[in-house]
Design an enzyme around this catalytic site. Structure first.
Site, PDB file in Angstrom:
ATOM      1  N   GLY A   1       0.864 -17.089  30.572  1.00  0.00           N
ATOM      2  CA  GLY A   1       2.067 -17.453  31.333  1.00  0.00           C
ATOM      3  C   GLY A   1       2.119 -16.642  32.619  1.00  0.00           C
TER       4      GLY A   1
ATOM      5  N   ASP B   1       7.511 -10.732  29.146  1.00  0.00           N
ATOM      6  CA  ASP B   1       8.066 -10.328  27.848  1.00  0.00           C
ATOM      7  C   ASP B   1       8.088  -8.807  27.645  1.00  0.00           C
ATOM      8  OD1 ASP B   1       8.220 -13.008  27.384  1.00  0.00           O
ATOM      9  OD2 ASP B   1       6.555 -13.097  25.962  1.00  0.00           O
TER      10      ASP B   1
HETATM   11  O1  F6P Z   1       4.261 -15.214  27.562  1.00  0.00           O
HETATM   12  C1  F6P Z   1       5.392 -15.367  28.320  1.00  0.00           C
HETATM   13  C2  F6P Z   1       6.202 -16.559  27.895  1.00  0.00           C
HETATM   14  O2  F6P Z   1       7.051 -16.836  28.981  1.00  0.00           O
HETATM   15  C3  F6P Z   1       6.985 -16.401  26.597  1.00  0.00           C
HETATM   16  O3  F6P Z   1       8.168 -15.672  26.749  1.00  0.00           O
HETATM   17  C4  F6P Z   1       7.223 -17.850  26.225  1.00  0.00           C
HETATM   18  O4  F6P Z   1       7.448 -17.986  24.839  1.00  0.00           O
HETATM   19  C5  F6P Z   1       5.967 -18.512  26.652  1.00  0.00           C
HETATM   20  O5  F6P Z   1       5.410 -17.716  27.675  1.00  0.00           O
HETATM   21  C6  F6P Z   1       6.137 -19.925  27.161  1.00  0.00           C
HETATM   22  O6  F6P Z   1       4.880 -20.480  27.373  1.00  0.00           O
HETATM   23  P1  F6P Z   1       4.557 -21.831  28.133  1.00  0.00           P
HETATM   24  O7  F6P Z   1       4.635 -21.523  29.606  1.00  0.00           O
HETATM   25  O8  F6P Z   1       3.175 -22.162  27.727  1.00  0.00           O
HETATM   26  O9  F6P Z   1       5.572 -22.831  27.740  1.00  0.00           O
END
Ligand code: F6P
Length: 345
Positions: free
Chosen positions: A10, A126
């Site tokens: 992310g 996070d």
């Molecule tokens: O790893 C960071 C994060 O923003 C988490 O807090 C969240 O659960 C996840 O990524 C969301 O992922 P994606 O962008 O794949 O939906």
């Protein structure tokens, strides 16, 4: 030296500041820098761009990553590791700097154990990576959460409502606790502590009886009351690292909103903050931390500190073993949650 750079997982505000730090410090040290696109995917498929200081103008002020990102896991791609080794050799790299969270850095560790020279940079909104005090992106995201909670106060108060706000954080409640304290949440729920919905309702009812006829409940997406688990519906799809997608389907925010409304008969709404938490331009803290981490990564490369990660300890940047960073998740300490709890209700 020839330094490769990638951003995986992310995105987090501050990534571009790191890329700029590596490129500017790299060139001033007589090195060249190649950016691989879309995380590990770019190394597997040999998709890259050359980076030089002229292309770095002001990018530290922009959120996201100019190198794009993906959650590609090379250990799940056919011949993934062989292809990385081959493209690493073809590009004539002396080291690869990987910016990421537990997944991207987990791959970096395994590659370094296979003899590839890798340096890690901790990145996640996070803030749940061990061995570093803070990850960049967290400060920007928390400031957004704080503002969102603060804004919800006026509308909740005007309508005498409870608003449940779902905040990112699947394994750790750093964003919910910091954002919740700063943004004045009346109850904060985190993945580290299973909660009891009846207790939450009691706190809210007592607040209303006292005459404060509105409330903000901050709930991390990974927080849970086991009794409610069956109502939560996540997307069936898992990413290449085996994580289910939270924040889609019916998340804990919506389930908790329904339960609170049923059990208290108080008017209740919910809001899922979602990906806006990862967007926008970085705060000064994240711009400076990102810049310093980029410079540190080049210094580590010059000193041959491979298989290691640049980490923030107090105000200093130090090199720590990647194994230390990805071994266990950094969850919130008990005393931080107790600080938050003091202001519940
Ligand atoms: O790893 C960071 C994060 O923003 C988490 O807090 C969240 O659960 C996840 O990524 C969301 O992922 P994606 O962008 O794949 O939906």
């Amino acid at each position: 030296m020839h330094i490769g750079v990638l951003t995986g997982g992310g995105d987090a505000p501050g990534l571009n500041a790191v890329i700029r730090g590596i490129t500017v410090r790299g060139y001033s040290g007589g090195h060249s820098v190649t950016g691989f696109l879309r995380g590990w995917k770019g190394v597997i498929e040999n998709q890259s761009i050359e980076l030089d200081p002229d292309s770095m103008d002001d990018i530290h002020m922009q959120g996201g990553t100019i190198l794009f990102s993906s959650r590609t896991n090379p250990f799940k791609v056919e011949n993934g590791i062989e292809r990385i080794r081959e493209n690493y050799g073809k590009a004539g790299l002396d080291c690869l700097v990987a910016m990421g969270g537990e997944d991207t850095l987990g791959v970096a560790l395994r590659l370094s154990q296979e003899g590839i020279s890798v340096i890690g940079i901790p990145k996640t909104i996070d803030n749940d990576l061990s061995a570093t005090d803070f990850t960049f992106g967290f400060d920007t995201a928390v400031n957004y959460v704080m503002k969102a909670l603060e804004m919800l106060h006026t509308t909740a108060r005007s309508h005498e409502r409870i608003i449940v706000v779902e905040i990112m954080g699947r394994h750790a409640g750093w964003m919910a606790v910091h954002g919740g304290i700063a943004g004045g949440a009346h109850v904060i729920l985190v993945p580290e502590k299973e909660f009891d919905t009846d207790e939450v309702c009691e706190i809210l009812k007592a607040r209303y009886e006292r005459g404060d006829r509105y409330a903000i409940v901050a709930v991390a997406e990974g927080a849970m009351d086991q009794q409610l688990q069956r109502h939560v519906l996540h997307s069936a799809e898992k990413d290449a690292f085996g994580h289910v997608q939270l924040g889609t389907g019916i998340g804990i925010g919506e389930v908790l909103k329904n339960e609170i409304a049923d059990r208290t008969e108080l008017e209740t709404r919910h809001v899922v903050l979602g990906h806006v938490q990862r967007g926008g331009s970085p705060t000064a803290f994240d711009r400076v931390l990102g810049t310093r981490l980029g410079i540190k990564a080049v210094e580590m490369a010059e000193q041959g500190q491979f298989g290691m990660m640049a980490a923030l300890r107090g105000t200093e940047l130090v090199a720590v073993d990647l194994i230390e960073a990805v071994g266990t998740l950094k969850t919130i300490p008990e005393d931080l949650y107790e600080t938050a709890r003091l202001f519940f209700g």
